[in-house]
Design an enzyme around this catalytic site. Structure first.
Site, short mmCIF file in Angstrom:
data_model
loop_
_atom_site.label_atom_id
_atom_site.label_comp_id
_atom_site.label_asym_id
_atom_site.label_seq_id
_atom_site.Cartn_x
_atom_site.Cartn_y
_atom_site.Cartn_z
N ASP A 349 -21.73 -23.40 -16.15
CA ASP A 349 -20.71 -22.77 -16.99
C ASP A 349 -19.56 -22.39 -16.06
O ASP A 349 -19.77 -21.76 -15.03
CB ASP A 349 -21.29 -21.53 -17.66
CG ASP A 349 -20.27 -20.84 -18.54
OD1 ASP A 349 -19.63 -21.52 -19.35
OD2 ASP A 349 -20.11 -19.62 -18.39
N THR A 351 -16.83 -20.31 -16.22
CA THR A 351 -16.50 -18.90 -16.01
C THR A 351 -17.68 -18.16 -15.39
O THR A 351 -18.78 -18.19 -15.92
CB THR A 351 -16.12 -18.24 -17.35
OG1 THR A 351 -15.08 -19.00 -17.95
CG2 THR A 351 -15.65 -16.81 -17.13
N ASP A 607 -23.75 -16.84 -17.45
CA ASP A 607 -23.83 -15.38 -17.38
C ASP A 607 -23.49 -14.71 -18.71
O ASP A 607 -23.61 -13.50 -18.83
CB ASP A 607 -22.90 -14.84 -16.28
CG ASP A 607 -21.44 -15.22 -16.53
OD1 ASP A 607 -21.17 -15.96 -17.50
OD2 ASP A 607 -20.57 -14.78 -15.76
#
Length: 851
Positions: A349, A351, A607
């Site tokens: 991911d 970000t 996250d």
């Protein structure tokens, strides 16, 4: 001024002229001021009055103490490891320890102490296993405390973070995006609260919760906020078992361990009938000294047991946990070390993985003739609409703070005529990764009502919109672009509000790249691990960021909205492209499944709450320590230092464990094979078993035990390969057969060569010499490729055996004395021939039986 009528608890909102309550970012406790369903107006310049009477204040200190005294506490420990008692039990009470223990007791009564050395070795090995796993437990427990979820509980009207185990029955627990529901309860407050219960029910769609609805532990918040009253705590809560199992130190689902278990099962089947035959042969058929017959029988049974293999595997895993723990990496399940080493596709991911969590506003571009000062007022007010802003909104808040004060970012030092503080929030729509935008409605300074959306331009704009071209150019530079659009009619819940929204401005955000991300991507590329960047952002923008970090194939981008739904076609698209944008949470899950359907072993990092489903379904889920509680709960590996650069260390540790255990397993199982075959040959030929326990204890220590320990902990960068059992047995079986045959040939020749008193001891010594030399050559093959310390290790083991042969008291202790020169040199010649055959067989097996 437009106001809301009643909140979920029936409280009246403040009337005209009354002061509304404080904003969460300007009040003393940022978690306390979450907006509940129907909450009061939220001004941009709030004043912090005492909480209104209708707002639940939670339990009092006295009520908490009363419940603690009654035992109504969430006292289920979330353990990251086995208890000390369980560790001791698991290492001591094993099937093979029982067998060896019985044989050891027998030997203590019928033979000298040197024939009982194998028992002391097992005690020492078991002790080492317990100590290493206890060290791993301490490391895991200390890391688990660091990464433990800290729910926010409101008591005496004040919100504070406490340990999960401190929650009591009736506590008011606050919720925000990414928070995990830690106990069962009833919703008391809800502000667009959406709960994902997929981990409990399997239903992927979030469930909207209102006051009075039930929430189950194990679910998590994907949007909105609120609070719930704990109705079931401790062992009564549904997910008390779920939480404990999810973070338990476990040794299951490991190809390595399951392979070893399979091998041990077959070994047991071979060992039992062979041992029975040996017992009958030595104790019944041969009319020898009873005690010596017992000793030689035990000497034939003990080496059949690869007891050190299980121990060494546990030690290798435990040491891996300790090593990774020093790097702030929490391994919630031990096989995750092994699993990540087998991974051939890593889905990242963007970000929080390739980029740091924070962003900066680089510029704001008004559209359609919009006034820039007015746009800034809207953005300043928008920042007050969400008490739990995501990274994008936080960047806007930092650039346009509510007080209009000075700052270095664009717009931070500008004022808006002094009227920005009169804007009030009348409605809010939290950001959702499924929608790709958030919304807020305001009553402006002059009483005008307006509603706004802030989110992905390519979602909110029609395909032919001219603004898309400049957005594309910005995305190609790796910049992130948000669109601010006005909703006609001023109502967020109006039908088609997003489709009819009028573009007002582009908010350009600059992402902060992680300085170590480029090196990590290069590592995976060097290890032939494919990297796929999966993000909810624009694909071109994500590709530009990945390109800056040197990701191979970063130019191969795909908008997930054009991703085929057919799993096979999706898998093809996944293999052809490296960067995917505008991916929904469900798509992330589908993409992982598509890759797995092609035989890939997939790791997923993330996250945010939108990553949870994919993390759960991936072969290995990796979460950042700063990520949401939900992601940390389902991930097998948590990077507490939030550094993506830690992953290569985990991969390297896994490869070390798998590669080295595969090496040493061949040593242990070669011994098992030659022990079983020697016993069979002895039974068939009706001769005395050639070895006493002391002989095989010496051989096992020098050719297996000591070298295996060092080899198991040595660096190893070989890529993990599947088919562990096949890879080990294809070498162990022929090696064991050659060792057994050469040893038995030497023994038979010695029986014809020696006669008279002491003949059996001389025959045993000659056979021991052959077996040692053949076993040493197997060790020398396994120690490849040679380094100085590997050569030194093999040489030291050979020197150890030589010392035993030349030192008189060691000759007597181990009953090893070479008699004459004919048989010793014959033993060496037979061992040399066996070594040549071993070399040929290993090369032939490597070509013929590829694992």
């Amino acid at each position: 001024m437009t106001q809301r009528a009643l909140d979920s608890s029936g409280g009246q909102t403040p009337g005209p002229g009354e002061q509304p309550p404080g904003n969460s970012r300007t009040s003393g406790n940022p978690r306390q001021a979450k907006i509940d369903a129907g909450a009061e107006l939220d001004p941009v310049h709030p004043v912090d009055p005492p909480p209104p009477a209708h707002r639940p204040e939670g339990l009092t200190t006295a009520e908490v103490a009363e419940r603690v005294a009654r035992g109504e506490v969430n006292d289920v420990p979330v353990r990251s490891s086995r208890s000390v008692v369980e560790i001791v039990r698991a290492n001591v009470f094993t099937r093979f320890n029982l067998i060896i223990g019985v044989l050891w007791v027998i030997m203590l009564f019928v033979a000298p102490i040197q024939d009982s050395l194998f028992g002391f070795v097992i005690v020492a090995n078991t002790g080492i296993g317990i100590i290493q796993e206890w060290r791993a437990k301490k490391t895991l427990d200390s890391l688990a405390v660091i990464g433990e979820a800290k729910p926010t509980v409101r008591r005496d009207g004040t919100a504070s973070e406490i340990s999960t185990s401190e929650i009591v029955l009736g506590d008011l627990v606050e919720l925000g995006p990414g928070d995990k529901v830690v106990v069962d309860g009833t919703v008391a407050e809800a502000d667009s609260l959406e709960i994902d219960e997929s981990l409990l029910t399997g239903e992927a769609d979030p469930v909207i919760k209102r006051a009075g609805d039930q929430v189950m532990s194990g679910s998590f918040v994907v949007a909105g906020g609120g609070a719930f009253t704990a109705t079931k705590v401790g062992r009564e809560a549904y997910a008390a078992q779920l939480a404990e199992e999810a973070s338990r130190f476990t040794l299951v689902h490991s190809e390595l361990r399951s392979g070893i278990s399979t091998i041990l099962k077959y070994v047991t089947w071979m060992m039992v009938p062979t041992a029975i035959g040996l017992i009958i042969s030595q104790l019944v058929v041969k009319d020898n000294n009873f005690k010596e017959s017992v000793a030689r029988t035990v000497g034939g049974i003990v080496p059949m047991i690869p007891e050190g293999l299980v121990l060494l595997t546990s030690v290798a895993f435990a040491i891996g946990v300790v090593r990774l723990g020093r790097k702030q990496c929490l391994v919630q399940e031990l096989p995750a070390i092994e699993g990540l080493a087998r991974v051939d596709v890593v889905c990242l991911d963007k970000t929080g993985t390739l980029t740091e969590g924070g962003m900066d506003v680089s510029e704001v571009r008004p559209l359609n003739g919009s006034d820039e000062a007015y746009v800034q007022r809207v953005l300043r007010a928008f920042g007050s609409s969400d008490p739990r802003p995501n990274a994008s909104l936080q960047a806007i808040i930092d650039a346009y703070p509510a007080d209009g004060g000075d700052g270095d970012t664009p717009g931070a030092g500008r004022t808006d005529g002094g009227d920005a503080g009169s804007w009030t929030v009348t409605d809010a729509m939290p950001f959702s990764s499924a929608r790709k935008y958030s919304g807020a409605a305001f009553t402006e300074a002059d009483g005008t009502a307006s509603a706004w959306l802030l989110g992905a331009p390519d979602v909110l704009l029609s395909e032919g919109d001219p603004a898309l071209k400049q957005i594309e150019r910005l995305n190609e530079q790796g910049l992130r672009v948000l669109l601010l659009a006005r909703v006609p009619g001023g109502a967020l819940d109006a039908p088609g509000a997003a489709a009819e929204a009028v573009p007002t401005a582009l908010v350009v955000l600059e992402q902060r790249l992680r300085p170590d991300a480029g090196d990590t991507l290069a590592y995976f590329a060097d290890q032939n691990v494919a990297t796929k960047v999966i993000s909810g952002d624009n694909a071109v923008s994500v590709g530009a960021v990945a390109g800056k970090l040197g990701l191979a194939g970063a130019e191969n981008t795909l908008d997930a909205r054009r991703l085929p739904s057919d799993p096979d076609e999706m898998a093809t698209a996944m293999e052809r492209n490296a960067v995917f944008g505008r991916v929904t949470p469900q798509q992330k899950r589908d993409m992982v499944a598509a890759l797995q359907s092609r035989g890939h072993t997939v790791a997923m990092t993330g996250d945010g709450v939108n990553d949870v489903l994919a993390l759960k379904d991936a072969d290995i889920g990796v979460s950042m320590g700063s990520g949401s509680e939900a992601t940390r709960a389902v991930a097998q590996i948590v990077l507490l230092n939030n550094s993506f650069a830690t992953l290569p260390s985990v991969v390297a540790e896994g490869r070390r464990v798998i590669g080295n255990i595969t090496r040493v397993a061949t040593l242990f199982l070669t011994k098992t094979v030659y022990s079983v075959l020697l016993a069979i040959l002895v039974v068939c030929t009706q001769v005395e078993y050639p070895f006493l326990p002391r002989h095989l204890t010496l051989l096992s220590t020098l050719t297996i035990g000591v070298p295996a320990f060092f080899l198991a902990l040595a660096p190893n960068k070989e890529r993990a390969q599947p088919n562990f059992v096949r890879r080990v047995m294809r070498y162990a079986i022929p090696s064991g057969a050659i060792a057994a045959a050469s040893t038995f040939v030497t023994y038979l020749l010695a029986r014809h060569h020696y006669s008279g008193a002491g003949a059996l001891e001389a025959e045993t010594s000659a056979a021991t010499l052959t077996l040692f030399l053949v076993s040493m050559y197997v060790l020398a093959i396994i120690a490849r490729p040679y380094t100085w310390w590997r050569v030194a290790l093999v040489a030291a083991m050979g020197l150890g055996f030589l010392i035993v042969l030349v030192v008189p008291w060691l000759q007597d202790f181990f009953a090893l004395k070479l008699v004459g020169t004919v048989m010793p040199w014959a033993a060496v010649g037979i061992a040399a021939a066996a070594a040549v055959l071993l070399e040929f067989v290993w090369r032939w097996v490597g070509r013929r039986f590829r694992a």
